[in-house]
Scaffold this active site. Structure first.
Site, PDB file in Angstrom:
ATOM      1  N   CYS A 261     -11.351   9.417   7.712  1.00 36.44           N
ATOM      2  CA  CYS A 261     -10.274  10.414   7.639  1.00 36.44           C
ATOM      3  C   CYS A 261     -10.356  11.261   6.376  1.00 36.44           C
ATOM      4  O   CYS A 261      -9.610  12.225   6.227  1.00 36.44           O
ATOM      5  CB  CYS A 261      -8.925   9.727   7.746  1.00 36.44           C
ATOM      6  SG  CYS A 261      -8.837   8.589   9.141  1.00 36.44           S
TER       7      CYS A 261
ATOM      8  N   ASN B  34      -3.288  11.133  15.289  1.00 35.09           N
ATOM      9  CA  ASN B  34      -4.232  11.006  14.176  1.00 35.09           C
ATOM     10  C   ASN B  34      -5.640  11.276  14.719  1.00 35.09           C
ATOM     11  O   ASN B  34      -6.144  10.525  15.547  1.00 35.09           O
ATOM     12  CB  ASN B  34      -4.123   9.586  13.602  1.00 35.09           C
ATOM     13  CG  ASN B  34      -5.127   9.304  12.492  1.00 35.09           C
ATOM     14  OD1 ASN B  34      -6.068  10.069  12.270  1.00 35.09           O
ATOM     15  ND2 ASN B  34      -4.933   8.189  11.806  1.00 35.09           N
TER      16      ASN B  34
ATOM     17  N   HIS C 226      -3.675  14.170   5.378  1.00 32.75           N
ATOM     18  CA  HIS C 226      -4.209  13.565   6.597  1.00 32.75           C
ATOM     19  C   HIS C 226      -3.038  13.131   7.471  1.00 32.75           C
ATOM     20  O   HIS C 226      -2.065  12.553   6.977  1.00 32.75           O
ATOM     21  CB  HIS C 226      -5.084  12.366   6.213  1.00 32.75           C
ATOM     22  CG  HIS C 226      -5.458  11.516   7.373  1.00 32.75           C
ATOM     23  ND1 HIS C 226      -5.940  12.046   8.556  1.00 32.75           N
ATOM     24  CD2 HIS C 226      -5.408  10.169   7.557  1.00 32.75           C
ATOM     25  CE1 HIS C 226      -6.168  11.052   9.406  1.00 32.75           C
ATOM     26  NE2 HIS C 226      -5.855   9.915   8.834  1.00 32.75           N
TER      27      HIS C 226
HETATM   28  C1  LIG Z   1       0.450   0.934  12.244  1.00 26.55           C
HETATM   29  C2  LIG Z   1       1.848   1.187  11.731  1.00 26.55           C
HETATM   30  C3  LIG Z   1       2.462   2.355  12.472  1.00 26.55           C
HETATM   31  C4  LIG Z   1       2.709  -0.047  12.006  1.00 26.55           C
HETATM   32  O1  LIG Z   1       4.004   0.189  11.531  1.00 26.55           O
HETATM   33  P1  LIG Z   1       4.691  -0.862  10.566  1.00 26.55           P
HETATM   34  O2  LIG Z   1       6.021  -0.320  10.282  1.00 26.55           O
HETATM   35  O3  LIG Z   1       3.802  -1.128   9.390  1.00 26.55           O
HETATM   36  O4  LIG Z   1       4.778  -2.100  11.505  1.00 26.55           O
HETATM   37  P2  LIG Z   1       4.616  -3.636  11.089  1.00 26.55           P
HETATM   38  O5  LIG Z   1       3.194  -4.022  11.213  1.00 26.55           O
HETATM   39  O6  LIG Z   1       5.319  -3.863   9.797  1.00 26.55           O
HETATM   40  O7  LIG Z   1       5.419  -4.329  12.227  1.00 26.55           O
HETATM   41  C5  LIG Z   1       6.852  -4.181  12.356  1.00 26.55           C
HETATM   42  C6  LIG Z   1       7.296  -4.765  13.664  1.00 26.55           C
HETATM   43  O8  LIG Z   1       6.825  -3.951  14.738  1.00 26.55           O
HETATM   44  C7  LIG Z   1       6.025  -4.725  15.628  1.00 26.55           C
HETATM   45  N1  LIG Z   1       4.916  -3.910  16.064  1.00 26.55           N
HETATM   46  C8  LIG Z   1       3.684  -3.753  15.483  1.00 26.55           C
HETATM   47  N2  LIG Z   1       2.949  -2.875  16.178  1.00 26.55           N
HETATM   48  C9  LIG Z   1       3.707  -2.471  17.206  1.00 26.55           C
HETATM   49  C10 LIG Z   1       3.508  -1.553  18.260  1.00 26.55           C
HETATM   50  N3  LIG Z   1       2.366  -0.865  18.410  1.00 26.55           N
HETATM   51  N4  LIG Z   1       4.516  -1.365  19.134  1.00 26.55           N
HETATM   52  C11 LIG Z   1       5.667  -2.035  19.018  1.00 26.55           C
HETATM   53  N5  LIG Z   1       5.932  -2.915  18.042  1.00 26.55           N
HETATM   54  C12 LIG Z   1       4.965  -3.123  17.144  1.00 26.55           C
HETATM   55  C13 LIG Z   1       5.578  -5.916  14.829  1.00 26.55           C
HETATM   56  O9  LIG Z   1       5.333  -7.016  15.680  1.00 26.55           O
HETATM   57  C14 LIG Z   1       6.766  -6.167  13.928  1.00 26.55           C
HETATM   58  O10 LIG Z   1       7.779  -6.846  14.673  1.00 26.55           O
HETATM   59  P3  LIG Z   1       8.747  -7.930  13.960  1.00 26.55           P
HETATM   60  O11 LIG Z   1       9.522  -7.125  12.933  1.00 26.55           O
HETATM   61  O12 LIG Z   1       9.560  -8.415  15.097  1.00 26.55           O
HETATM   62  O13 LIG Z   1       7.823  -8.929  13.349  1.00 26.55           O
HETATM   63  C15 LIG Z   1       1.830   1.483  10.220  1.00 26.55           C
HETATM   64  O14 LIG Z   1       1.556   0.317   9.505  1.00 26.55           O
HETATM   65  C16 LIG Z   1       0.852   2.537   9.802  1.00 26.55           C
HETATM   66  O15 LIG Z   1       0.971   3.686  10.186  1.00 26.55           O
HETATM   67  N6  LIG Z   1      -0.110   2.169   8.932  1.00 26.55           N
HETATM   68  C17 LIG Z   1      -1.028   3.083   8.285  1.00 26.55           C
HETATM   69  C18 LIG Z   1      -1.801   3.898   9.271  1.00 26.55           C
HETATM   70  C19 LIG Z   1      -2.859   4.666   8.577  1.00 26.55           C
HETATM   71  O16 LIG Z   1      -2.593   5.426   7.661  1.00 26.55           O
HETATM   72  N7  LIG Z   1      -4.085   4.495   8.964  1.00 26.55           N
HETATM   73  C20 LIG Z   1      -5.125   5.145   8.239  1.00 26.55           C
HETATM   74  C21 LIG Z   1      -6.358   5.027   8.980  1.00 26.55           C
HETATM   75  S1  LIG Z   1      -6.586   6.541   9.744  1.00 26.55           S
END
Ligand SMILES: CC(C)(COP(=O)(O)OP(=O)(O)OC[C@H]1O[C@@H](n2cnc3c(N)ncnc32)[C@H](O)[C@@H]1OP(=O)(O)O)[C@@H](O)C(=O)NCCC(=O)NCCS
Length: 337
Positions: A127, A293, A262
Site C-alpha cells: 500500500c 482498499n 492510503h
Molecule cells: C480489520 C479491522 C477493520 C477490524 O476492526 P477492529 O475494530 O480492529 O476489530 P477487532 O479485531 O478489534 O474486533 C472487534 C470485534 O469485531 C469482531 N469482528 C472482527 N472482524 C469482523 C468482521 N469482519 N465482521 C464482523 N465482526 C468482526 C471481532 O470478533 C470482535 O468481536 P468481540 O468484540 O465480540 O470479540 C481493523 O482492525 C482495521 O482496519 N485494521 C487495519 C487495516 C489496515 O490498515 N490494513 C493495512 C493493510 S492495507
C-alpha cells in the site's frame, strides 16, 4: 594503467524540480455492497460501515485484469498530461497482485500506451507502492536518468481474497490510478519520508507461498492481517511519518489544500486528521467509502476523485501517505496537478 590517464565517467544531471502533470483512474466496474460479502464471514453491513467506513467496494469482472486497469488509467493520465507517449522513458507499476511473477506489468503497459522502449519495472511496496514509485520517478528525473515518467498503482485484489476470511477480505477492491511526472519550474514533489519494519512482516500479507500451493500444502494464497496490530501501527507510527513528511517539505498542516492517506480504514483516516490537527480547510480524501482498499492504487484513485469533485484544489499542496504489508511506509507532499 601506469602512465595512462584514468578517464572520468560522465554523469547525468536533470532538471532541478519535478511535478505531477495529470492523474488517470480506472476502477473495477462492479460496485459490491457489504450485503454481498457478510454471509460467509458472519458480519453485517452495519459492522463494516461502523468499523471501516466502507459502503461498497469496486471490483473488476473475471475478464478484466490488473494489467487492463493499469493500461486504462495510464491512457487517461497521458492524454490529460499533454505529454506525447513516446517521450515517456520510465514506467513504474506499483502492485502486489500481478498474477504472473514475470514478465512485469510495466513493460507491457509501456508498449500498450505507446511508450516502448521506456525503462519499465514493477515495484512491490504494497500500500506504500505508489508513494515509493513517485519518489523513484522524481529522483530519476532530477538526476537525468529519465525525462518523463508514468507511475501507476494497479491492483486486482479480488484475485487474492478468501470470501470466508473476516480479517481483511471485505476491505479490498480493484482499481488502478496513474500519474505522469516530468520536469517543473517549481518544486512539485517534496522529499519522501519512507522506510520499513520487516520485524512485523507477519502482521499483514499472504497466508501461504506459491510453492506450498504447488505442493498441496496450502490453499491458493490470499491476504490476511492482524487487524489490531496494523491499526495501532497506522495510527501511532504513521501519524508521526506524516508529520515528518510535512517537516521534510518545510510546510505545516495549515498550508495543505488536501490530505490523501492510503484508503485503509475511515477510522484511521479520521485519527490521522486529529493527530495532524488538520484545519477545516484541508479537504480529506475519503474514497474508501465506495472504492474500498485498493492497496497501491488507493492514493492515485483518491487523488483522481478529489480533483474531480474539487477542481479548485488544483495547484494546491497535498500530503499523501501510504503504508502496509512489509511493513513499509512512504509519505510526501506534492503539488496537485
Ligand atoms: C480489520 C479491522 C477493520 C477490524 O476492526 P477492529 O475494530 O480492529 O476489530 P477487532 O479485531 O478489534 O474486533 C472487534 C470485534 O469485531 C469482531 N469482528 C472482527 N472482524 C469482523 C468482521 N469482519 N465482521 C464482523 N465482526 C468482526 C471481532 O470478533 C470482535 O468481536 P468481540 O468484540 O465480540 O470479540 C481493523 O482492525 C482495521 O482496519 N485494521 C487495519 C487495516 C489496515 O490498515 N490494513 C493495512 C493493510 S492495507
Amino acid at each position: 594503467m601506469s602512465n595512462m590517464t584514468k578517464p572520468t565517467l560522465q554523469q547525468s544531471h536533470g532538471p532541478a524540480y519535478t511535478r505531477i502533470y495529470a492523474v488517470g483512474a480506472a476502477r473495477g466496474e462492479n460496485a459490491v455492497p457489504n450485503a454481498d460479502l457478510v454471509g460467509p464471514i458472519d458480519s453485517s453491513d452495519e459492522w463494516i460501515q461502523q468499523r471501516t467506513g466502507i459502503v461498497t467496494r469496486t471490483r473488476a469482472g473475471a475478464d478484466v485484469s490488473a494489467l487492463d486497469l493499469a493500461t486504462e488509467s495510464a491512457r487517461e493520465a497521458i492524454e490529460k498530461s499533454g505529454v506525447a507517449p513516446e517521450l515517456i522513458d520510465l514506467v513504474i507499476v506499483a502492485t502486489i497482485s500481478n498474477v504472473q511473477q514475470t514478465p512485469s506489468m510495466s513493460a507491457v503497459v509501456a508498449d500498450r500506451v505507446g511508450a516502448n522502449p521506456a525503462a519499465a519495472y514493477d515495484t512491490n511496496a504494497a500500500c506504500a507502492g505508489y508513494a515509493y514509485a513517485v519518489a523513484q520517478a522524481d529522483a530519476l528525473i532530477r538526476t537525468g536518468v529519465a525525462h518523463y515518467a508514468l507511475v501507476i498503482g494497479a491492483e486486482k485484489l479480488s484475485d487474492v481474497v478468501d470470501p470466508t476470511d473476516r480479517s481483511i477480505s471485505f476491505l479490498l477492491g480493484d482499481g488502478a490510478g496513474a500519474v505522469v511526472i516530468g520536469p517543473s519550474e517549481f518544486p512539485g514533489i517534496a522529499r519522501t519520508v519512507w522506510g520499513s519494519d520487516g520485524s512485523k512482516a507477519g502482521a499483514v500479507g499472504m497466508n501461504g507461498t506459491l510453492t506450498e500451493f504447488r505442493d498441496g500444502a496450502a490453499e491458493w494464497p490470499t491476504l490476511r492481517q492482524e487487524g489490531q496490530t496494523v491499526f495501532r501501527w497506522a495510527v501511532w507510527d504513521m501519524a508521526k511519518v506524516a508529520k515528518q513528511a510535512l517537516d521534510a517539505a518545510g510546510v505545516s498542516a495549515a498550508d495543505l489544500a488536501a490530505f490523501i492517506p492510503h484508503q485503509a480504514n475511515m477510522r484511521i483516516i479520521d485519527e490521522f486528521a486529529k493527530q495532524l490537527k488538520l484545519p477545516e480547510s484541508v479537504v480529506i480524501a475519503r474514497d474508501i467509502a465506495t472504492t474500498g482498499n485498493t492497496s497501491a492504487a488507493s492514493i492515485p484513485l483518491a487523488t483522481h476523485r478529489l480533483l474531480d469533485e474539487h477542481p479548485e484544489l488544483s495547484g494546491g499542496l497535498a500530503l499523501q501517505i501510504g503504508f502496509g504489508a512489509g511493513l513499509v511506509f512512504g509519505a510526501q507532499v506534492v503539488v496537485l496537478p
